[in-house]
Design a protein around this motif. Structure first.
Motif, PDB file in Angstrom:
ATOM      1  N   SER A  33       0.530   1.998  -1.141  1.00 10.69           N
ATOM      2  CA  SER A  33      -0.658   1.157  -1.322  1.00 10.69           C
ATOM      3  C   SER A  33      -1.562   1.323  -0.115  1.00 10.69           C
ATOM      4  N   PHE A  34      -2.772   1.787  -0.357  1.00  4.49           N
ATOM      5  CA  PHE A  34      -3.730   2.012   0.718  1.00  4.49           C
ATOM      6  C   PHE A  34      -4.910   1.051   0.548  1.00  4.49           C
ATOM      7  N   LYS A  35      -5.243   0.326   1.608  1.00  3.93           N
ATOM      8  CA  LYS A  35      -6.380  -0.578   1.574  1.00  3.93           C
ATOM      9  C   LYS A  35      -7.577   0.095   2.211  1.00  3.93           C
ATOM     10  N   THR A  36      -8.657   0.199   1.472  1.00  3.84           N
ATOM     11  CA  THR A  36      -9.850   0.878   1.972  1.00  3.84           C
ATOM     12  C   THR A  36     -10.608   0.005   2.962  1.00  3.84           C
ATOM     13  N   GLY A  39     -11.983  -2.987   1.548  1.00  2.00           N
ATOM     14  CA  GLY A  39     -11.057  -4.018   1.089  1.00  2.00           C
ATOM     15  C   GLY A  39     -10.437  -3.785  -0.266  1.00  2.00           C
ATOM     16  N   ASN A  40     -10.645  -2.607  -0.861  1.00  2.00           N
ATOM     17  CA  ASN A  40     -10.050  -2.297  -2.154  1.00  2.00           C
ATOM     18  C   ASN A  40      -8.688  -1.645  -1.977  1.00  2.00           C
ATOM     19  N   GLU A  41      -7.832  -1.808  -2.962  1.00  2.00           N
ATOM     20  CA  GLU A  41      -6.499  -1.226  -2.908  1.00  2.00           C
ATOM     21  C   GLU A  41      -6.428   0.006  -3.794  1.00  2.00           C
ATOM     22  N   ILE A  42      -5.845   1.073  -3.252  1.00  4.99           N
ATOM     23  CA  ILE A  42      -5.569   2.273  -4.038  1.00  4.99           C
ATOM     24  C   ILE A  42      -4.065   2.496  -3.987  1.00  4.99           C
ATOM     25  N   LYS A  43      -3.440   2.497  -5.142  1.00  3.70           N
ATOM     26  CA  LYS A  43      -1.995   2.672  -5.202  1.00  3.70           C
ATOM     27  C   LYS A  43      -1.634   4.149  -5.396  1.00  3.70           C
ATOM     28  N   ASP A 131      -4.996   6.409 -12.634  1.00  5.34           N
ATOM     29  CA  ASP A 131      -4.935   5.014 -12.213  1.00  5.34           C
ATOM     30  C   ASP A 131      -3.655   4.411 -12.795  1.00  5.34           C
ATOM     31  N   ASP A 149     -11.975   5.674   6.011  1.00  9.40           N
ATOM     32  CA  ASP A 149     -10.777   5.783   5.177  1.00  9.40           C
ATOM     33  C   ASP A 149     -10.093   7.130   5.368  1.00  9.40           C
ATOM     34  N   GLN A 156      -2.110   7.426   9.218  1.00 11.53           N
ATOM     35  CA  GLN A 156      -0.821   7.122   8.599  1.00 11.53           C
ATOM     36  C   GLN A 156       0.079   8.354   8.537  1.00 11.53           C
TER      37      GLN A 156
END
Length: 390
Positions: A33-36, A39-43, A131, A149, A156
């Motif tokens: 899970s990456f938070k941009t 503030g959006n989440e990309i799984k 998605d 980002d 990471q």
């Protein structure tokens, strides 16, 4: 590079990506899970990375290479002995070269929304990815991402290897933007930065050009507002977009010197203009079409947006963001750059140096304009080597 066969075998068995003998291997990194930055989440984020050289015992010899708009993490070497194409900066990365892999551990990471979705050696997450919430490609529902980002994903990857400090961050064009961002956001983790053919913010002129780069994609009927993954892709629009970049990235001397007013097919009637093309027209099409086959139109749009949104630090102003850079900086540029114009690059250097941060300037010469930052980077080889050894 390796002192004896035993040492080579041990390194190969323990972590073969840490070995570089001109043949490199793409690695894959997974983020559940990456938070941009927005503030959006990309799984289920996956990106590729590769490395050259050997990581030393205290992990202090790391150089991060950030790639350009249409590039990827393949900065040097070959994927196989029969691979005819080497990494884009192979002239300066390798044993005994300016970025010496006998001395440094060099690492590069595929960006989010990387352009070359169709390249089997690129691993990326973006609009063409599935998605997990819908089981379908994201399309234009993919969250907007920024240069920050890209930096956070790189961090990471580095964290996963236990790397906490970078000897240098280096990159051309969009890679230069990432280098500035690293120096601003993580000043305690970066010892020096080398931005190549890039400035500390996207100017109004560049924002306008990025809009022009993107326009043909949106005009292609197959784009369908980004919902084309079950149908025909907007390859024609993407090709036209890549043609714009192919010409914009060069200095005008390149076209005039190499093609003039010559026809692509001299046997055609020159007055039958639409049945015949000038050499420059055919060349731009050939360059763009070869890239379009591997590329994704939505990814192109997301990369363009990330570049439009960029200003160092993503804080209150570019000047504030640039003022946070405390590591020595060597800026490599060309006066013939029509994308990041020289006045803006020089202004960037002045803003960084205002508080006493050491800034060095190196100029490239050639007829390729912006692209000289990749094609002619060996001109700056000695300067890069000296700066890394400071």
């Amino acid at each position: 590079m390796f002192k004896n066969l035993i040492f080579f075998i041990v390194m190969l068995l323990t972590f073969d990506a840490w070995c570089y003998e001109d043949i490199v291997k793409k690695q894959s990194f997974f983020i559940p899970s990456f938070k941009t930055f927005n503030g959006n989440e990309i799984k289920n984020v996956r990106v590729g990375w590769e490395s050259y050289g050997t990581l030393n015992s205290d992990k202090s010899n790391v150089i991060l290479i950030c790639h350009y708009f249409g590039g990827n993490s393949h900065a040097a070497g070959r994927y196989s002995i029969n691979d005819a194409k080497v990494g884009y900066w192979d002239s300066i990365i390798g044993p005994g070269k300016p970025i010496d892999t006998d001395k440094y551990f060099v690492i590069s990471v595929d960006s989010l929304v990387n352009l070359e979705v169709g390249n089997p050696n690129v691993i990326t997450t973006g609009p063409a990815s599935i998605d997990p919430a819908t089981g379908k490609p994201y399309g234009m529902d993919f969250p907007v991402v920024t240069i920050r980002d890209f930096v956070e994903v790189q961090k990471q990857v580095l964290d996963s290897i236990g790397i906490d400090k970078l000897h240098a961050v280096i990159g051309p064009s969009m890679g230069a933007l990432q280098a500035y961002e690293w120096g601003s956001v993580y000043p305690d983790k970066v010892s020096r930065i080398i931005p190549v053919i890039g400035s500390g913010w996207a100017s109004a002129n560049l924002i306008g050009w990025l809009n022009i780069w993107s326009a043909p994609i949106k005009l292609d009927k197959n784009w369908n507002k980004g919902n084309y993954y079950k149908g025909l892709a907007p390859v024609d629009g993407l090709t036209e977009s890549l043609k714009v970049i192919a010409l914009h990235g060069q200095h005008w001397e390149w076209a005039n010197k190499n093609y003039g007013r010559n026809w692509a097919d001299a046997t055609h009637n020159p007055m039958d203009a639409y049945a015949n093309q000038f050499q420059i027209e055919q060349t731009l099409y050939d360059i763009a079409k070869s890239r379009a086959i591997l590329s994704d139109a939505n990814h192109f749009l997301y990369l363009a947006k990330a570049c439009q949104l960029f200003f160092t630090g993503h804080s209150s102003s570019s000047s504030e963001g640039l003022s946070r850079i405390s590591a020595p900086v060597m800026i490599i540029y060309t006066e013939k750059d029509q994308i990041f114009i020289s006045d803006q690059v020089k202004k960037t250097s002045e803003m960084i140096a205002k508080d006493g941060t050491p800034v060095y300037i190196v100029e490239l010469h050639g007829s390729h304009g912006h692209f000289d930052g990749v094609i002619s980077i060996d001109q700056a080889g000695e300067a890069i080597s000296q700066f890394l050894n400071m």
